[in-house]
Design an enzyme around this catalytic site. Structure first.
Site, PDB file in Angstrom:
ATOM      1  N   THR A 174       0.825  -1.197   0.000  1.00  0.00           N
ATOM      2  CA  THR A 174       0.000   0.000   0.000  1.00  0.00           C
ATOM      3  C   THR A 174       0.871   1.264   0.000  1.00  0.00           C
ATOM      4  O   THR A 174       2.085   1.146   0.071  1.00  0.00           O
ATOM      5  CB  THR A 174      -0.840  -0.077   1.293  1.00  0.00           C
ATOM      6  N   VAL A 203     -12.510  -4.941   4.598  1.00  0.00           N
ATOM      7  CA  VAL A 203     -11.997  -3.598   4.862  1.00  0.00           C
ATOM      8  C   VAL A 203     -10.732  -3.742   5.706  1.00  0.00           C
ATOM      9  O   VAL A 203     -10.736  -4.449   6.712  1.00  0.00           O
ATOM     10  CB  VAL A 203     -13.046  -2.746   5.613  1.00  0.00           C
ATOM     11  N   GLY A 225       1.001  -2.898   6.104  1.00  0.00           N
ATOM     12  CA  GLY A 225       1.211  -4.277   6.528  1.00  0.00           C
ATOM     13  C   GLY A 225      -0.118  -5.008   6.528  1.00  0.00           C
ATOM     14  O   GLY A 225      -1.026  -4.653   5.772  1.00  0.00           O
TER      15      GLY A 225
END
Ligand code: ASP
Length: 311
Positions: A174, A203, A225
């Site tokens: 990310t 989510v 992570g």
């Protein structure tokens, strides 16, 4: 030092195996451009503008698992999470969105233009459409290829008993940014396609303040992570609390990652942080976490790069 704008970005904590030299170079370039972009904006904007610019550049690079480069869920759909918080107290998050090219911009809208903190799914997409945000062009060829390969691997299933094991095996990278404008404004933002092959509707930590990101008038934190472990530990909030206790951002980040590793094991978290004194810290328990920072007028310093690059 406290009067100097500073931007810190990361491209995700993970294994980062199998990168080609071309991909490696593109990743370094994207990190540098994100830092330059955030600092450039500091001349006219505040810390929120800086974070949005830095994260949007990482989303647009297509190199990371965010924005254009987002990975796909188990069904082959692209859904993204993002979040932003300003040290002054506001926060906004979006979850399971597929419409916006830049979910970080939608998270900012949630923070600044709605009375809510998190908006999810089709209604968040509708908000993005109504407010004229640019549309996502759809999954990249690389994301589709990666999804095909993962689906063919019988061990790559989201149904294995350990979430941590599954996510670690499937990879995650990310993006996030933290910034201080040097005038007392601190902000943190993150954006992600989530973990590859996640169950549809999953989510992660990225839209959740305290988990994936956190900001106070003294410190801004962004985490990366395995989202499930980061939600359960409220990692970003905890790091800011450790900073309040110790007054040392490096020590606070080390304490947080060591504790996280004791509970969840290696390969589960990375964090970046910046303080109002323009101090910077980054720690991770994964093989790599490419990250970069610079203060206004400096060249970006790049760290945490993977050491295995394919010829
Ligand atoms: N934290 C993100 C998530 O679990 C993934 C990542 O950091 O790469 O959704």
């Amino acid at each position: 030092m406290s009067g100097v704008p500073v931007v810190v970005v990361h491209g995700g904590a993970g294994a980062w195996r199998g990168l080609s030299l071309e991909e490696f170079k593109a990743m370094v370039r994207a990190l540098e451009e994100a830092v330059y972009g955030g600092l450039e904006v500091s001349r006219s904007g505040d810390c929120v503008d800086m974070v949005v610019e830095a994260v949007a550049r990482l989303e647009d690079s297509g190199v990371f698992n965010a924005g254009l480069g987002s990975v796909l869920d188990y069904s082959g759909s692209l859904t993204m999470d993002a979040g932003i918080m300003a040290g002054s107290g506001g926060a906004g998050g979006v979850a399971v969105v597929s419409y916006p090219r830049n979910p970080i911009k939608l998270a900012r809208i949630v923070m600044e233009k709605t009375p809510h903190v998190i908006i999810a799914g089709p209604w968040a997409d509708e908000l993005a459409r109504k407010l004229g945000l640019e549309a996502h062009p759809g999954p990249s060829a690389r994301a589709i290829e990666r999804w095909r390969k993962l689906k063919l691997d019988p061990s790559a299933s989201p149904w294995v008993e350990s979430r941590v094991k599954a996510a670690r095996a499937l990879g995650y990278d990310t993006v996030g940014a933290v910034a201080s404008d040097g005038k007392g404004c601190l902000a943190a933002g993150v954006s992600t396609g989530g973990v590859a092959l996640k169950l549809p509707g999953r989510v992660g930590d990225s839209p959740i303040p305290g988990a994936g990101f956190y900001a106070t008038p003294r410190i801004a934190v962004a985490a990366t992570g395995i989202g499930e472990t980061i939600i359960l530990s409220m990692a970003s909030l905890k790091l800011s609390e450790y900073y309040e206790k110790t007054g040392d951002v490096e020590k606070a980040a080390t304490m947080l990652v060591e504790e996280h590793t004791r509970i969840w094991g290696q390969g589960t978290i990375g964090v970046i942080a910046v303080t109002g004194e323009a101090e910077v810290a980054a720690k991770y328990n994964t093989e790599a976490m490419p990250w970069a920072y610079a203060r206004l007028g400096e060249k970006p310093t790049i760290n945490g790069l993977p050491n295995t690059v394919l010829p």
